[in-house]
Design a protein around this motif. Structure first.
Motif, PDB file in Angstrom:
ATOM      1  N   ILE A   1       3.640 -10.673  10.139  1.00  0.00           N
ATOM      2  CA  ILE A   1       4.076  -9.306  10.542  1.00  0.00           C
ATOM      3  C   ILE A   1       3.194  -8.774  11.657  1.00  0.00           C
ATOM      4  O   ILE A   1       2.119  -8.756  11.588  1.00  0.00           O
ATOM      5  CB  ILE A   1       4.140  -8.336   9.092  1.00  0.00           C
ATOM      6  N   ARG A   2       3.855  -8.477  12.704  1.00  0.00           N
ATOM      7  CA  ARG A   2       3.286  -8.140  14.060  1.00  0.00           C
ATOM      8  C   ARG A   2       2.891  -6.628  13.638  1.00  0.00           C
ATOM      9  O   ARG A   2       3.185  -5.963  13.082  1.00  0.00           O
ATOM     10  CB  ARG A   2       4.477  -7.884  15.012  1.00  0.00           C
ATOM     11  N   GLY A   3       1.452  -6.665  14.430  1.00  0.00           N
ATOM     12  CA  GLY A   3       0.701  -5.492  14.291  1.00  0.00           C
ATOM     13  C   GLY A   3      -0.388  -5.277  13.130  1.00  0.00           C
ATOM     14  O   GLY A   3      -1.157  -4.649  13.181  1.00  0.00           O
ATOM     15  N   LEU A   4      -0.084  -6.088  12.123  1.00  0.00           N
ATOM     16  CA  LEU A   4      -1.193  -6.560  11.257  1.00  0.00           C
ATOM     17  C   LEU A   4      -2.183  -7.754  11.622  1.00  0.00           C
ATOM     18  O   LEU A   4      -1.784  -8.377  12.364  1.00  0.00           O
ATOM     19  CB  LEU A   4      -0.749  -6.707   9.745  1.00  0.00           C
TER      20      LEU A   4
ATOM     21  N   GLU B   1      -5.005  -9.381   7.057  1.00  0.00           N
ATOM     22  CA  GLU B   1      -4.043  -8.504   6.448  1.00  0.00           C
ATOM     23  C   GLU B   1      -2.588  -9.256   6.180  1.00  0.00           C
ATOM     24  O   GLU B   1      -1.919  -9.275   5.013  1.00  0.00           O
ATOM     25  CB  GLU B   1      -3.469  -7.589   7.338  1.00  0.00           C
TER      26      GLU B   1
ATOM     27  N   LEU C   1      -1.478 -10.611   2.198  1.00  0.00           N
ATOM     28  CA  LEU C   1      -0.197 -10.003   1.951  1.00  0.00           C
ATOM     29  C   LEU C   1       0.558 -10.510   0.739  1.00  0.00           C
ATOM     30  O   LEU C   1       0.746  -9.709  -0.303  1.00  0.00           O
ATOM     31  CB  LEU C   1       0.889 -10.178   2.915  1.00  0.00           C
TER      32      LEU C   1
ATOM     33  N   ALA D   1      -0.924  -8.993  -2.459  1.00  0.00           N
ATOM     34  CA  ALA D   1      -1.337  -7.310  -2.525  1.00  0.00           C
ATOM     35  C   ALA D   1      -0.581  -6.749  -3.933  1.00  0.00           C
ATOM     36  O   ALA D   1      -1.361  -5.878  -4.468  1.00  0.00           O
ATOM     37  CB  ALA D   1      -0.389  -6.665  -1.268  1.00  0.00           C
TER      38      ALA D   1
ATOM     39  N   ALA E   1      -3.408  -1.102  -3.052  1.00  0.00           N
ATOM     40  CA  ALA E   1      -3.090  -2.448  -1.952  1.00  0.00           C
ATOM     41  C   ALA E   1      -1.851  -2.045  -1.092  1.00  0.00           C
ATOM     42  O   ALA E   1      -1.737  -2.101  -0.080  1.00  0.00           O
ATOM     43  CB  ALA E   1      -2.956  -3.816  -2.944  1.00  0.00           C
ATOM     44  N   LEU E   2      -0.887  -1.474  -2.145  1.00  0.00           N
ATOM     45  CA  LEU E   2       0.400  -1.051  -1.617  1.00  0.00           C
ATOM     46  C   LEU E   2       0.043   0.042  -0.489  1.00  0.00           C
ATOM     47  O   LEU E   2       0.821  -0.019   0.450  1.00  0.00           O
ATOM     48  CB  LEU E   2       1.256  -0.775  -2.872  1.00  0.00           C
TER      49      LEU E   2
ATOM     50  N   TYR F   1      -1.365  -1.272   2.564  1.00  0.00           N
ATOM     51  CA  TYR F   1      -0.431  -1.915   3.433  1.00  0.00           C
ATOM     52  C   TYR F   1       0.632  -1.039   4.115  1.00  0.00           C
ATOM     53  O   TYR F   1       0.679  -0.969   5.140  1.00  0.00           O
ATOM     54  CB  TYR F   1       0.559  -2.774   2.484  1.00  0.00           C
TER      55      TYR F   1
ATOM     56  N   ALA G   1      -0.981   0.688   6.876  1.00  0.00           N
ATOM     57  CA  ALA G   1      -1.073  -0.427   7.961  1.00  0.00           C
ATOM     58  C   ALA G   1       0.019  -0.474   8.736  1.00  0.00           C
ATOM     59  O   ALA G   1       0.287  -0.466  10.135  1.00  0.00           O
ATOM     60  CB  ALA G   1      -1.823  -1.665   7.395  1.00  0.00           C
ATOM     61  N   ALA G   2       1.214  -0.446   7.872  1.00  0.00           N
ATOM     62  CA  ALA G   2       2.520  -0.331   8.430  1.00  0.00           C
ATOM     63  C   ALA G   2       2.827   0.869   9.230  1.00  0.00           C
ATOM     64  O   ALA G   2       3.449   0.831  10.436  1.00  0.00           O
ATOM     65  CB  ALA G   2       3.602  -0.508   7.122  1.00  0.00           C
TER      66      ALA G   2
ATOM     67  N   ARG H   1       1.119   0.707  12.664  1.00  0.00           N
ATOM     68  CA  ARG H   1       1.830  -0.119  13.586  1.00  0.00           C
ATOM     69  C   ARG H   1       2.881   0.636  14.162  1.00  0.00           C
ATOM     70  O   ARG H   1       3.487   0.516  15.396  1.00  0.00           O
ATOM     71  CB  ARG H   1       2.659  -1.093  12.861  1.00  0.00           C
TER      72      ARG H   1
ATOM     73  N   GLU I   1      11.452  -7.481   7.470  1.00  0.00           N
ATOM     74  CA  GLU I   1       9.876  -7.199   7.044  1.00  0.00           C
ATOM     75  C   GLU I   1      10.205  -7.174   5.541  1.00  0.00           C
ATOM     76  O   GLU I   1       9.531  -7.903   4.879  1.00  0.00           O
ATOM     77  CB  GLU I   1       9.283  -5.851   7.497  1.00  0.00           C
TER      78      GLU I   1
END
Lengths: 226, 380
Positions: free
Chosen positions: A96-99, A103, A107, A110, B10-11, B14, B17-18, B21, B274
């Motif tokens: 996943i780009r940007g991570l 990270e 994944l 998680a 954790a979610l 994420y 972070a998402a 981005r 994704e």
């Protein structure tokens, strides 16, 4: 043992563009070995790999993993099977780009509710073993092809999956990186993991580390070599 | 820390972070969303505070106003009836009031001229107290500047301004000019013994209906206006004006609905892919939906907080500069006063329901559709 019994997969079933991607395939894949599905583009090897890895359901036929019937399981159980049994390395790696590398690697862990420090330590150990520890904080889009592939392998192994599934893992790699990848595959087999991958690259299916080669064409198996 | 808590953490990590981005897109989203909330929140907070303000001011008004009618229109009332009204049981005070309107042809403003009943506001002949709007429209920049009013006969009358009425009661006093009784009668050419109306104060406001029926028996031609009647008139006035705001807010909500519908219509190829990757690496449908709930919650709650806070500051700190001309005042003189900050939980909850919930639902539907499919199908 992974067993496929007369597995068929249709796309666009009953519609004008219906495609028979896998046609009544029966197959047994032994554990703790490296198996390669080879064949030209459109031969159905990626679809078969997806069915083996519980990413797609067969239209008909049965899939058993260690005598457990997994085809036809509801989504929730299928995810559980995927999560506990398989690690995936996709053709275009699908990081996943940007991570960051770290990270991306963590994944799959998680949603498991594990101690984040323990997951991170595990991920760093995987990256260290694959010579990527120095790039853990780097966004994945800045990695080279070989580094991206190794990051994808680290992600596939973070939950300690016993079966690694790789779809055309060397398609975009040069000879050096292909040999390096094969060394990693050999090491994984020596650790006691099962590796199943697709490739139409002779360097892969002729490699010493490979235990079995299954040849496909037009959705059918046309040859098996041990 | 329990596994369930660690999973949520954790979610959420994420999700953050998402969001980071796609920073530009998400900031734009929050800005548009917050703008919608800001418009609606400003309208709700402002109209609610204004009504509250009117109620506060009216709380000190007499319980009953008695007016004489002639041919169905308000006419002067004779002072003789004051004693009759004062004799009614339960009435504590009866006072004749003198007030009227003066149209200022120079600037088109209407002033309310009045003789104060408050014993602390006794004015000597030639003196006046004025509301904060009067010097503003007349350009009386000096505190001691005298007030000149032109009588209908054409001559100018000078009043020395002894006080400018504080802006605390500006909603009803902004256009007010208080005069001495003799000056008032002289200015309007009014004979002695008559009043504009009569203010009646009662001991127990729950007896107002009984007192009113006794008073109407004494004065069958008179009109009786209770404090509640006035309050209702204010409420209706503000409700009507609030309607304009509601129309504005509705336009904002419509834009928001289109935006939410666009979200509901589907995910981009990148977003779908994704989700496919996440499912392939072991996330199940619940994990994906939980992550998207976090995303929706962070965006909508963030926009809601920003919009509501901005609306609150706009109304109570910056005096609702954008909406004030629509909602307060009813002539060329607009009151200039600070609204008392108040927070109506029900209104905020309603705002939350009409903004945050639809957005969250709109984002979840396409996510659910994609997350329920096999990863191979989504990533293909």
């Amino acid at each position: 043992m992974i067993s496929l019994q007369t597995v068929t997969k249709l796309y666009n079933e009953g519609r004008p563009g219906e495609v028979r991607a896998v046609d009544e395939v029966s197959l047994e894949i032994v554990r703790d070995a490296v198996t390669v599905l080879k064949g030209p583009s459109g031969s159905g090897k990626t679809t078969l790999l997806s069915i083996i890895g519980c990413m797609a359901r067969p239209t008909s036929g049965r899939v058993l993993i260690d005598d457990r019937l997994v085809s036809g399981l509801p989504e929730r159980f299928l995810t559980e099977e995927r999560r506990s049994t398989f690690g995936f390395v996709f053709q275009r790696f699908n990081l996943i780009r940007g991570l960051s590398v770290l990270e991306n690697v963590t994944l799959p862990a998680a949603p498991l509710g594990q101690d984040p420090r323990e997951v991170e330590a595990r991920a760093l150990a995987r990256l260290e073993a694959l010579d990527l520890a120095g790039k853990a904080a780097m966004p994945v889009e800045y990695l080279s092809g070989g580094e991206t592939q190794r990051a994808a392998i680290a992600r596939a192994l973070i939950n300690d999956a016993p079966i690694l599934i790789a779809d055309e893992p060397t398609a975009n790699l040069d000879t050096d990186l292909t040999h390096r990848f094969l060394d990693i595959v050999g090491a994984l087999r020596d650790e006691g993991r099962t590796v199943i991958m697709t490739s139409h690259d002779p360097r892969i299916w002729q490699a010493d580390h490979v235990n079995a080669v299954i040849s496909m064409q037009d959705g059918r198996i046309v040859g098996e070599y041990a | 820390m329990t596994p369930a808590f660690r999973r949520q953490r954790a979610l959420a990590d994420y999700t953050l972070a998402a969001l980071a981005r796609r920073r530009g897109k998400n900031i734009g989203l929050v800005v548009i969303y917050a703008l919608v909330v800001f418009v609606v929140a400003s309208a709700l907070l402002f109209s609610s505070a204004l009504r509250h303000e009117a109620d506060t001011v009216l709380a000190e008004a007499p319980e009953l106003i008695v007016q004489n009618l002639a041919m169905g229109r308000h006419d002067m009332i004779k002072g003789d009836v004051i004693d009759d009204l004062a004799a009614i049981r339960g009435v504590t005070r009866v006072e004749g009031r003198l007030w009227g309107y003066f149209y200022d042809s120079v600037n088109g403003a209407n002033y309310t001229l009045m003789v104060p009943l408050d014993p602390d506001r006794v004015l000597a002949p030639g003196e006046a107290m004025i509301g904060e709007g009067v010097p503003r429209v007349r350009g009386m920049f000096w505190e001691t500047a005298p007030l000149f009013l032109s009588r209908y006969s054409g001559d100018l009358v000078r009043f020395d301004v002894v006080e400018r009425i504080s802006s605390e009661s500006a909603l009803v006093s902004t256009d007010l000019i208080l005069l001495n009784e003799a000056d008032f009668r002289d200015f309007f050419g009014l004979p002695g013994g008559v009043y504009t109306d009569i203010a009646v104060t009662v001991r127990n406001s729950r007896e107002i209906e009984t007192i009113m029926s006794k008073a109407s028996a004494l004065l069958p031609e008179a009109r009786f206006i209770t404090r509640d009647d006035i309050s209702r008139t204010y409420q209706k006035l503000f409700s009507w004006r609030e309607g304009i705001m509601v129309a504005l807010a509705a336009a904002a909500l419509l834009a928001f609905a289109i935006f939410a519908a666009e979200k509901a219509s589907g995910l981009s190829a990148e977003e779908a892919r994704e989700i496919g990757i996440l499912k392939a690496v072991g996330w199940n449908m619940t994990d994906v939906i939980a992550m998207k709930l976090w995303e929706g919650a962070l965006i909508s709650a963030g926009a809601f907080l920003i919009g509501t806070l901005a609306g609150y500051l706009h109304v109570f700190t910056f005096q609702a500069g954008l909406f004030a001309p629509i909602l307060k005042g009813w002539s060329v003189i607009y009151p200039d006063f600070a609204l008392t900050p108040r927070f109506d939980g029900v209104q905020i909850a309603a705002l939350f329901l009409i903004t945050v919930l639809p957005y969250t639902a709109a984002t979840l539907v396409p996510v659910w559709r994609v997350a329920a499919a096999d990863p191979d199908q989504v990533m293909r």
